[in-house]
Scaffold this motif. Structure first.
Motif, mmCIF file in Angstrom:
data_model
loop_
_atom_site.group_PDB
_atom_site.id
_atom_site.type_symbol
_atom_site.label_atom_id
_atom_site.label_comp_id
_atom_site.label_asym_id
_atom_site.label_seq_id
_atom_site.Cartn_x
_atom_site.Cartn_y
_atom_site.Cartn_z
ATOM 1 N N LEU A 91 -1.219 4.566 -21.706
ATOM 2 C CA LEU A 91 -2.014 5.364 -20.776
ATOM 3 C C LEU A 91 -2.123 4.736 -19.397
ATOM 4 N N ALA A 92 -1.803 3.458 -19.273
ATOM 5 C CA ALA A 92 -1.840 2.799 -17.966
ATOM 6 C C ALA A 92 -0.530 3.054 -17.242
ATOM 7 N N GLU A 93 -0.614 3.318 -15.940
ATOM 8 C CA GLU A 93 0.557 3.576 -15.126
ATOM 9 C C GLU A 93 0.615 2.587 -13.977
ATOM 10 N N PRO A 94 1.830 2.240 -13.524
ATOM 11 C CA PRO A 94 1.937 1.312 -12.390
ATOM 12 C C PRO A 94 1.414 1.960 -11.121
ATOM 13 N N PRO A 95 1.069 1.152 -10.120
ATOM 14 C CA PRO A 95 0.558 1.728 -8.861
ATOM 15 C C PRO A 95 1.637 2.537 -8.159
ATOM 16 N N ARG A 96 1.217 3.568 -7.448
ATOM 17 C CA ARG A 96 2.155 4.386 -6.697
ATOM 18 C C ARG A 96 2.628 3.657 -5.446
ATOM 19 N N ILE A 97 3.863 3.930 -5.070
ATOM 20 C CA ILE A 97 4.413 3.330 -3.858
ATOM 21 C C ILE A 97 3.863 4.064 -2.644
ATOM 22 N N GLN A 98 3.307 3.328 -1.706
ATOM 23 C CA GLN A 98 2.754 3.918 -0.486
ATOM 24 C C GLN A 98 3.900 4.110 0.518
ATOM 25 N N TRP A 99 4.621 5.210 0.379
ATOM 26 C CA TRP A 99 5.795 5.443 1.211
ATOM 27 C C TRP A 99 5.456 6.133 2.524
ATOM 28 N N GLN A 100 4.260 6.715 2.636
ATOM 29 C CA GLN A 100 3.931 7.417 3.867
ATOM 30 C C GLN A 100 3.772 6.437 5.027
ATOM 31 N N ALA A 101 4.198 6.871 6.228
ATOM 32 C CA ALA A 101 4.026 6.047 7.425
ATOM 33 C C ALA A 101 2.554 6.009 7.796
ATOM 34 N N PRO A 102 2.051 4.880 8.253
ATOM 35 C CA PRO A 102 0.628 4.820 8.636
ATOM 36 C C PRO A 102 0.351 5.723 9.831
ATOM 37 N N SER A 103 -0.831 6.325 9.846
ATOM 38 C CA SER A 103 -1.209 7.194 10.953
ATOM 39 C C SER A 103 -1.477 6.415 12.221
ATOM 40 N N SER A 104 -1.794 5.143 12.087
ATOM 41 C CA SER A 104 -2.071 4.311 13.253
ATOM 42 C C SER A 104 -1.581 2.910 12.982
ATOM 43 N N LEU A 105 -0.999 2.293 13.980
ATOM 44 C CA LEU A 105 -0.498 0.932 13.829
ATOM 45 C C LEU A 105 -1.518 -0.105 14.249
ATOM 46 N N SER A 106 -2.657 0.340 14.747
ATOM 47 C CA SER A 106 -3.673 -0.609 15.189
ATOM 48 C C SER A 106 -4.349 -1.224 13.983
ATOM 49 N N PRO A 107 -4.603 -2.527 13.998
ATOM 50 C CA PRO A 107 -5.267 -3.178 12.865
ATOM 51 C C PRO A 107 -6.699 -2.713 12.715
ATOM 52 N N THR A 108 -7.221 -2.872 11.515
ATOM 53 C CA THR A 108 -8.606 -2.501 11.240
ATOM 54 C C THR A 108 -9.544 -3.400 12.023
ATOM 55 N N SER A 109 -10.474 -2.807 12.716
ATOM 56 C CA SER A 109 -11.404 -3.592 13.519
ATOM 57 C C SER A 109 -12.346 -4.367 12.621
ATOM 58 N N PRO A 110 -12.812 -5.538 13.058
ATOM 59 C CA PRO A 110 -13.753 -6.321 12.245
ATOM 60 C C PRO A 110 -15.011 -5.548 11.912
ATOM 61 N N ALA A 111 -15.444 -4.652 12.830
ATOM 62 C CA ALA A 111 -16.671 -3.898 12.573
ATOM 63 C C ALA A 111 -16.493 -2.972 11.386
ATOM 64 N N ASN A 112 -15.318 -2.300 11.304
ATOM 65 C CA ASN A 112 -15.075 -1.413 10.183
ATOM 66 C C ASN A 112 -14.907 -2.187 8.891
ATOM 67 N N ALA A 113 -14.279 -3.345 9.009
ATOM 68 C CA ALA A 113 -14.092 -4.146 7.800
ATOM 69 C C ALA A 113 -15.416 -4.626 7.253
ATOM 70 N N ALA A 114 -16.373 -4.882 8.122
ATOM 71 C CA ALA A 114 -17.662 -5.383 7.662
ATOM 72 C C ALA A 114 -18.467 -4.310 6.959
ATOM 73 N N GLU A 115 -18.122 -3.032 7.197
ATOM 74 C CA GLU A 115 -18.876 -1.956 6.574
ATOM 75 C C GLU A 115 -18.598 -1.828 5.088
#
Length: 295
Positions: free
Chosen positions: A184-208
């Motif tokens: 019943l366990a399946e391997p993770p799906r491959i994230q093949w989609q291109a990211p919508s933004s190339l900007s890194p996650t801001s520290p403020a969002n990461a802290a949330e």
């Protein structure tokens, strides 16, 4: 005259002991006249009996294998359960023989994972009357994790990645399915989609995003003996630290649709081999153990 506190035992000096610094031994409580019922005893509901197959990574006719609800510090932590509501000493001869076969198979499956050196097999049973055996994978080369404190190190080490955890679950489930049953366990799906933004996650969002607190393997399965007051509660869900049956492990919500379709395709005869416990079939297990299942 005050009692002299007992000296700290020698195992606190072992290299595998997870803690250092000043330690003292707790005062031993007086024994209680009657032990409280475990889950599945008296009028207390059994969590394992109420859990659906979807909460497990592999299911067979008489056995099921589940995991934690999220990655922990060890490469793999799994629990083998009987379908029947029996404890270890209650097993009839057929299930007792199958328990030996299933223990060997699951140990081989976990040991076949990359980066696993040993697999510790444990049975406590103080929290639930339903038979369940623990399988803890020790990382290769981590000699400090050898021995009896591996379950403590699991909650101390940083959790492995979600993708690696799900890949390991799928590998073990496929390994067991080579002998029967249903993975019943399946391997993770491959994230093949291109990211919508190339900007890194801001520290403020990461802290949330709050980090989840690590839970030891013993706490997660309620292996810690309960107090008399807690034992009087017949509703096991009243304990906020106790995970629900559906949260143990298995396909994630994102994989629900793919899991349903794969179950439909595999709905052809899925019963385990009847010769699981026949000694003459042991060579077949040995030959199959050398193969790595394709995930």
């Amino acid at each position: 005259m005050p009692d002299t506190p007992p000296s700290v035992p020698d195992f606190t000096q072992w290299p595998s002991f997870p803690f250092e610094g000043d330690l003292r031994v707790k005062q031993l409580d007086e024994p209680v006249p009657f032990e409280p019922p475990r889950r599945g005893e008296a009028d207390r509901e059994c969590t394992a009996c109420n859990a659906p197959d979807e909460a497990y990574i592999w299911v067979g006719e008489r056995w099921r294998v589940r995991a934690m609800d999220r990655p922990t510090g060890l490469p793999m932590v799994l629990i083998l359960e009987s379908r029947s509501h029996l404890d270890l000493g209650d097993l009839p001869n057929l299930l007792a023989a199958e328990l030996g076969v299933m223990t060997v198979r699951l140990e081989r499956a976990v040991r076949s994972l990359d980066g696993v050196a040993r697999v510790h097999v444990n049975r406590w049973g103080d929290g639930s009357a339903h038979l369940h055996l623990w399988f803890l994978a020790r990382p290769y080369g981590r000699l400090q994790l050898r021995g009896t404190f591996l379950s403590l190190w699991d909650s101390i080490l940083p959790p492995i990645s979600e993708d690696q955890w799900r890949e390991n679950l799928a590998m073990v489930a496929a390994w067991l399915a080579e002998f029967g049953g249903r993975p019943l366990a399946e391997p993770p799906r491959i994230q093949w989609q291109a990211p919508s933004s190339l900007s890194p996650t801001s520290p403020a969002n990461a802290a949330e995003e709050p980090e989840e607190e690590s839970v030891s393997v013993i706490e997660a399965a309620d292996e810690i003996p309960e107090s008399d007051a807690a034992a009087d509660l017949s509703d096991a869900s009243a304990d906020p630290s106790e995970p629900g049956p559906a949260a143990q492990a298995g396909p994630s919500p994102d994989d629900a649709s793919s899991s349903s379709s794969s179950s439909a395709q595999n709905s052809a005869p899925e019963r385990e081999e009847e010769a699981e416990v026949e000694p003459e079939n042991a060579p077949n297990d040995q030959q199959s153990a050398t193969r790595t299942p394709q995930s």
